[in-house]
Design an enzyme around this catalytic site. Structure first.
Site, PDB file in Angstrom:
ATOM      1  N   LYS A 117     -29.345 -26.641 -14.125  1.00 42.15           N
ATOM      2  CA  LYS A 117     -28.975 -25.815 -15.285  1.00 42.15           C
ATOM      3  C   LYS A 117     -28.799 -24.347 -14.908  1.00 42.15           C
ATOM      4  O   LYS A 117     -29.553 -23.817 -14.103  1.00 42.15           O
ATOM      5  CB  LYS A 117     -30.114 -25.975 -16.313  1.00 42.15           C
ATOM      6  CG  LYS A 117     -29.940 -25.222 -17.593  1.00 42.15           C
ATOM      7  CD  LYS A 117     -31.163 -25.388 -18.490  1.00 42.15           C
ATOM      8  CE  LYS A 117     -32.057 -24.167 -18.416  1.00 42.15           C
ATOM      9  NZ  LYS A 117     -32.926 -23.956 -19.591  1.00 42.15           N
ATOM     10  N   LYS A 147     -42.065 -26.064 -15.093  1.00 44.17           N
ATOM     11  CA  LYS A 147     -42.460 -24.650 -15.024  1.00 44.17           C
ATOM     12  C   LYS A 147     -43.806 -24.481 -14.332  1.00 44.17           C
ATOM     13  O   LYS A 147     -44.003 -23.519 -13.595  1.00 44.17           O
ATOM     14  CB  LYS A 147     -42.529 -24.030 -16.428  1.00 44.17           C
ATOM     15  CG  LYS A 147     -41.164 -23.690 -16.992  1.00 44.17           C
ATOM     16  CD  LYS A 147     -41.293 -22.713 -18.151  1.00 44.17           C
ATOM     17  CE  LYS A 147     -39.936 -22.301 -18.684  1.00 44.17           C
ATOM     18  NZ  LYS A 147     -40.029 -21.391 -19.831  1.00 44.17           N
ATOM     19  N   LYS A 178     -31.822 -18.187 -16.497  1.00 46.08           N
ATOM     20  CA  LYS A 178     -32.068 -16.763 -16.263  1.00 46.08           C
ATOM     21  C   LYS A 178     -33.166 -16.550 -15.233  1.00 46.08           C
ATOM     22  O   LYS A 178     -33.314 -15.462 -14.714  1.00 46.08           O
ATOM     23  CB  LYS A 178     -32.344 -16.006 -17.567  1.00 46.08           C
ATOM     24  CG  LYS A 178     -33.233 -16.649 -18.557  1.00 46.08           C
ATOM     25  CD  LYS A 178     -33.183 -15.891 -19.897  1.00 46.08           C
ATOM     26  CE  LYS A 178     -33.893 -16.720 -20.957  1.00 46.08           C
ATOM     27  NZ  LYS A 178     -33.685 -16.289 -22.295  1.00 46.08           N
TER      28      LYS A 178
HETATM   29  P1  AMP Z   1     -33.705 -19.795 -23.359  1.00 51.09           P
HETATM   30  O1  AMP Z   1     -32.668 -18.809 -22.900  1.00 51.09           O
HETATM   31  O2  AMP Z   1     -34.249 -20.637 -22.250  1.00 51.09           O
HETATM   32  O3  AMP Z   1     -34.729 -19.199 -24.277  1.00 51.09           O
HETATM   33  O4  AMP Z   1     -32.889 -20.806 -24.241  1.00 51.09           O
HETATM   34  C1  AMP Z   1     -32.318 -20.425 -25.449  1.00 51.09           C
HETATM   35  C2  AMP Z   1     -31.395 -21.498 -25.941  1.00 51.09           C
HETATM   36  O5  AMP Z   1     -30.275 -21.615 -25.063  1.00 51.09           O
HETATM   37  C3  AMP Z   1     -32.013 -22.891 -26.019  1.00 51.09           C
HETATM   38  O6  AMP Z   1     -31.510 -23.548 -27.154  1.00 51.09           O
HETATM   39  C4  AMP Z   1     -31.537 -23.550 -24.760  1.00 51.09           C
HETATM   40  O7  AMP Z   1     -31.456 -24.940 -24.907  1.00 51.09           O
HETATM   41  C5  AMP Z   1     -30.146 -22.926 -24.571  1.00 51.09           C
HETATM   42  N1  AMP Z   1     -29.771 -22.839 -23.146  1.00 51.09           N
HETATM   43  C6  AMP Z   1     -30.434 -22.190 -22.155  1.00 51.09           C
HETATM   44  N2  AMP Z   1     -29.814 -22.349 -20.965  1.00 51.09           N
HETATM   45  C7  AMP Z   1     -28.714 -23.126 -21.206  1.00 51.09           C
HETATM   46  C8  AMP Z   1     -27.661 -23.650 -20.399  1.00 51.09           C
HETATM   47  N3  AMP Z   1     -27.598 -23.431 -19.084  1.00 51.09           N
HETATM   48  N4  AMP Z   1     -26.712 -24.397 -20.995  1.00 51.09           N
HETATM   49  C9  AMP Z   1     -26.756 -24.630 -22.320  1.00 51.09           C
HETATM   50  N5  AMP Z   1     -27.711 -24.172 -23.141  1.00 51.09           N
HETATM   51  C10 AMP Z   1     -28.686 -23.425 -22.598  1.00 51.09           C
END
Ligand code: AMP
Ligand code: TRP
Length: 331
Positions: A196, A114, A199
């Site tokens: 990955k 990041k 968002k």
């Molecule tokens: P975030 O949206 O980055 O706050 O992530 C929230 C949760 O979703 C965390 O537990 C991440 O590990 C999971 N997560 C985010 N992006 C992915 C993805 N592409 N595949 C699987 N899990 C994800």
């Protein structure tokens, strides 16, 4: 009482990566583990580690709250709250920073990624983010923490900090275990299936958002990158594109990779993608309907008030005990 804790950042629109890797898993767990208490939150303090516009942040907090419930979290089973409304989270982060080392935070791969991506000032908050996350978990003495693969390193750090505190002051924190979904822990980008689904990806075609309309959902699946082999066979290393689509199929339907391969034996991408588009749409449609009912409802406000009350009681007690344990203030 055994507890489960997790959070999601309100930083953008939720996509099916976060849904399949995280949200769907919360819903499954609330049904599978009836003897556990759930503390699930909107990680708004985490969101400001990279500066956010005020109106945008407010909106995303509310949207994420509605999404949690729309995806099936049961407010009777789960305490849903907004992280910043329970001040003990920021307080615990500070106390844990004084029990963490620069070197171990410098090793965090998410910080490295990041901070490299950001052109302008990298905040101290982004650097210390894993200690905030450790605090979120240790405040509630969580036994399990359901997260996606990308959070595993932060969980390991949380365990290290917990053990360090326990060794120094005598048993105080429960050392948490990560719970990582077997299928769907890492959903990849639709356009670049070796990274990955995220968002923050500037290419909107790389993801399906939970609130995308039917035509967009189907368009994104149809244009998802595959390869020239044309067969429906799972092979993560050699064929990341089709494997990612099979993973999405599998985590929604519950079918194994093998079952999916058998269904599409002798069939091509066109048919597979058409079916998958429909499967994703059917999964998201009820979530979207419920989301629209909830977004500006009194029901949602009450759920968040109730979650804050319950979380605050536990968090306040723990932080006061920790102050005392360290020797802060008066006994
Ligand atoms: P975030 O949206 O980055 O706050 O992530 C929230 C949760 O979703 C965390 O537990 C991440 O590990 C999971 N997560 C985010 N992006 C992915 C993805 N592409 N595949 C699987 N899990 C994800
Ligand atoms: N850092 C997590 C993410 O970006 C979100 C999060 C914050 C979290 N605090 C947490 C997850 C505590 C589990 C437990 O995905």
């Amino acid at each position: 009482m055994k507890r489960i804790v997790s959070g999601i950042q309100p930083t953008g629109s939720i996509n099916i990566g976060t849904y399949l890797g995280s949200l769907k898993n919360f819903v499954k767990l609330q049904d599978q583990l009836p003897d556990h208490e759930f503390y699930i939150f909107i990680a708004d303090l985490h969101a400001i580690t990279v500066p956010k516009e005020k109106q945008f942040l407010r909106q995303k907090i509310k949207e994420l709250a509605a999404i949690y419930i729309a995806c099936g979290l049961d407010p009777k089973r789960v305490n849903l709250f907004i992280q910043s409304e329970v001040p003990a989270h920021s307080q615990m982060a500070y106390l844990l920073q004084c029990h963490s080392y620069m070197g171990e935070l410098e090793r965090m791969t998410q910080f490295k990624d990041k901070s490299k991506k950001q052109e302008k000032g990298v905040t101290v908050g982004l650097f210390s983010y894993p200690t905030l996350m450790a605090g979120d978990i240790l405040l509630y003495d969580a036994e399990y923490v359901p997260v996606g693969q990308d959070q595993k390193q932060h969980l390991e750090l949380t365990r290290d900090i917990a053990n360090r505190v326990n060794n120094r002051y005598g048993d105080f924190f429960t050392v948490p275990e990560p719970l990582i979904a077997e299928v769907g822990a890492k959903i990849m980008s639709l356009t670049e299936p070796t990274s990955k689904m995220s968002k923050s990806d500037t290419n909107i075609k790389s993801r399906i958002e939970l609130l995308d309309p039917e035509n967009i959902i189907k368009k994104r699946i149809n244009s998802a990158m595959t390869d020239s082999l044309g067969t429906i066979k799972f092979d993560q290393e050699a064929r990341p594109g089709i494997s990612n689509l099979i993973t999405i199929y599998s985590s929604i339907t519950g079918k194994t990779y093998e079952e999916i391969e058998n269904i599409y034996d002798g069939k091509g991408y066109k048919e597979f993608k058409e079916d998958l588009g429909e499967i994703v749409y059917q999964e998201l449609k009820p979530i979207q309907d419920r989301y629209n009912e909830l977004l500006n409802s009194k029901e949602l406000t009450e759920i968040l008030d109730n979650g804050r009350e319950n979380a605050s009681k536990i968090a306040y007690k723990k932080i006061m005990k920790f102050n005392n344990k360290i020797g802060l203030g008066r006994k």
